[in-house]
Design a protein around this motif. Structure first.
Motif, mmCIF file in Angstrom:
data_model
loop_
_atom_site.group_PDB
_atom_site.id
_atom_site.type_symbol
_atom_site.label_atom_id
_atom_site.label_comp_id
_atom_site.label_asym_id
_atom_site.label_seq_id
_atom_site.Cartn_x
_atom_site.Cartn_y
_atom_site.Cartn_z
ATOM 1 N N VAL A 28 18.145 -20.111 -37.305
ATOM 2 C CA VAL A 28 17.815 -20.107 -35.880
ATOM 3 C C VAL A 28 16.487 -20.815 -35.668
ATOM 4 O O VAL A 28 15.646 -20.904 -36.576
ATOM 5 C CB VAL A 28 17.782 -18.684 -35.282
ATOM 6 C CG1 VAL A 28 19.124 -17.997 -35.457
ATOM 7 C CG2 VAL A 28 16.681 -17.847 -35.901
ATOM 8 N N LYS A 30 13.212 -21.420 -32.834
ATOM 9 C CA LYS A 30 12.517 -20.992 -31.619
ATOM 10 C C LYS A 30 12.389 -22.192 -30.698
ATOM 11 O O LYS A 30 11.774 -23.202 -31.053
ATOM 12 C CB LYS A 30 11.144 -20.433 -31.976
ATOM 13 C CG LYS A 30 10.615 -19.418 -30.991
ATOM 14 C CD LYS A 30 9.380 -18.718 -31.552
ATOM 15 C CE LYS A 30 8.940 -17.594 -30.634
ATOM 16 N NZ LYS A 30 7.759 -16.876 -31.206
ATOM 17 N N ARG A 48 14.608 -9.134 -37.808
ATOM 18 C CA ARG A 48 15.358 -10.394 -37.774
ATOM 19 C C ARG A 48 16.865 -10.191 -37.920
ATOM 20 O O ARG A 48 17.592 -11.126 -38.258
ATOM 21 C CB ARG A 48 14.846 -11.377 -38.845
ATOM 22 C CG ARG A 48 13.404 -11.822 -38.614
ATOM 23 C CD ARG A 48 13.309 -12.626 -37.341
ATOM 24 N NE ARG A 48 11.993 -13.167 -37.075
ATOM 25 C CZ ARG A 48 11.134 -12.685 -36.177
ATOM 26 N NH1 ARG A 48 11.460 -11.597 -35.468
ATOM 27 N NH2 ARG A 48 9.978 -13.244 -35.987
ATOM 28 N N GLU A 67 9.987 -19.207 -24.774
ATOM 29 C CA GLU A 67 10.850 -19.686 -25.852
ATOM 30 C C GLU A 67 11.876 -18.620 -26.220
ATOM 31 O O GLU A 67 11.607 -17.419 -26.119
ATOM 32 C CB GLU A 67 10.032 -20.074 -27.085
ATOM 33 C CG GLU A 67 9.105 -21.259 -26.874
ATOM 34 C CD GLU A 67 8.346 -21.628 -28.125
ATOM 35 O OE1 GLU A 67 8.269 -22.828 -28.456
ATOM 36 O OE2 GLU A 67 7.821 -20.702 -28.776
ATOM 37 N N TYR A 69 15.366 -17.885 -29.157
ATOM 38 C CA TYR A 69 15.949 -18.305 -30.432
ATOM 39 C C TYR A 69 17.343 -18.895 -30.183
ATOM 40 O O TYR A 69 18.159 -18.309 -29.480
ATOM 41 C CB TYR A 69 16.063 -17.122 -31.391
ATOM 42 C CG TYR A 69 14.733 -16.535 -31.814
ATOM 43 C CD1 TYR A 69 13.903 -17.215 -32.690
ATOM 44 C CD2 TYR A 69 14.303 -15.305 -31.327
ATOM 45 C CE1 TYR A 69 12.678 -16.683 -33.085
ATOM 46 C CE2 TYR A 69 13.086 -14.763 -31.707
ATOM 47 C CZ TYR A 69 12.280 -15.466 -32.587
ATOM 48 O OH TYR A 69 11.060 -14.942 -32.955
ATOM 49 N N SER A 71 20.801 -20.894 -32.130
ATOM 50 C CA SER A 71 21.481 -21.115 -33.403
ATOM 51 C C SER A 71 21.425 -22.584 -33.785
ATOM 52 O O SER A 71 21.649 -23.471 -32.967
ATOM 53 C CB SER A 71 22.939 -20.665 -33.305
ATOM 54 O OG SER A 71 23.655 -21.039 -34.469
ATOM 55 N N VAL A 117 14.510 -17.682 -39.228
ATOM 56 C CA VAL A 117 13.807 -18.477 -38.227
ATOM 57 C C VAL A 117 13.180 -19.698 -38.894
ATOM 58 O O VAL A 117 12.177 -19.596 -39.599
ATOM 59 C CB VAL A 117 12.747 -17.648 -37.490
ATOM 60 C CG1 VAL A 117 12.115 -18.485 -36.373
ATOM 61 C CG2 VAL A 117 13.377 -16.385 -36.896
#
Length: 273
Positions: A28, A30, A48, A67, A69, A71, A117
């Motif tokens: 993912v 941001k 997470r 912001e 997240y 994919s 992330v």
């Protein structure tokens, strides 16, 4: 992630997957909330673990942070679990058989699904989705800027691709014209008295005397004739632009075979104008 541009050490994501004993781990990113509508938006808890995956939501007003997240389309599955969920989904006549819309959302309540992330774990946090014409064009234009967020010359990340054998680039002055500025030009290109600025030229492109190629992406074998203008355009392979022609988003003149967006014009391969 075949239509994405990024550098990623997948071993770090695999370590994260193993450490959390995850059944599935998603990469993912941001990302700016205002631009997130074209992606799958992921909601994570503090550890997470993924609580929700919303594919291409049209309303993000419930998200208050600048912001969110999204994919990246990068997945690590336990192989047996992947097999089980695919077999189960194939038997579901009401499923669209899509990972983001059908398969992964159903896994969230039954399996351990985590989000790795990318821009919290990688030293280079450059990632671009180039799945649309405008996005592809903008990613290329980023590459010709004096300072870019991704370094194509980084020897630690060699580019693994097929390259045909061409001679070096040749730039000729004709009547004091002929130069390249702020551009990426591949082998086999000949700039004969033409001007190339802020553009990306693939192999074997020819630009004739007095021609101008500005803010454009030209694929392999494109020929731009004398005094022609190509601006804010993508020209696919082997397009032939005749002498004195203009290819810009403003010059539409009933060219039905071209594609126009709000920013650019796209000419399909082997088009003879």
């Amino acid at each position: 992630a075949g239509d994405h541009v990024y550098k990623m050490d997948y071993s770090k994501m695999l370590d994260f997957h193993i450490l959390n004993k995850a059944d599935l781990t998603l990469g993912v990113f941001k990302f700016d909330r205002q631009k997130a509508k074209e992606f799958g938006v992921v909601i994570l808890n503090d550890r997470r673990r993924i609580k929700s995956l919303i594919e291409k939501p049209q309303d993000l007003s419930s998200f208050t942070q600048p912001e969110v997240y999204v994919s990246m389309g990068i997945y690590i599955f336990k192989s047996e679990i992947l097999k089980n969920v695919l077999v189960a989904d194939s038997c579901n006549e009401n499923s669209g058989h899509d990972f983001a819309r059908d398969i992964i959302p159903k896994m969230l309540t039954r399996y351990k699904v985590y989000g790795y992330v990318y821009n919290e774990n990688e030293s280079n946090n450059y990632w671009r989705d180039i799945g649309t014409l405008d996005a592809y064009y903008e990613a290329n234009m980023e590459l010709v800027k004096p300072r870019t967020k991704i370094n194509l010359q980084d020897k630690k990340w060699p580019i693994r691709t097929y390259q045909e054998q061409f001679p070096p680039v040749k730039v000729l002055r004709v009547k004091d014209q002929g130069y390249i500025r702020d551009s990426i030009v591949s082998h086999g290109c000949i700039i004969k008295g033409g001007i190339v600025e802020k553009s990306v030229l693939s192999y074997g492109v020819n630009v004739g005397p007095g021609a101008k190629v500005l803010n454009s992406v030209l694929m392999e074998g494109v020929k731009v004739g004398k005094n022609a203008l190509v601006k804010n355009a993508i020209l696919d392979k082997d397009v032939n632009v005749p002498q004195g022609s203009q290819i810009t988003p403003e010059v539409k003149d009933k060219r039905e075979r071209f594609y126009f967006t709000s920013h650019i014009v796209v000419v399909p391969k082997r088009e003879r104008l």
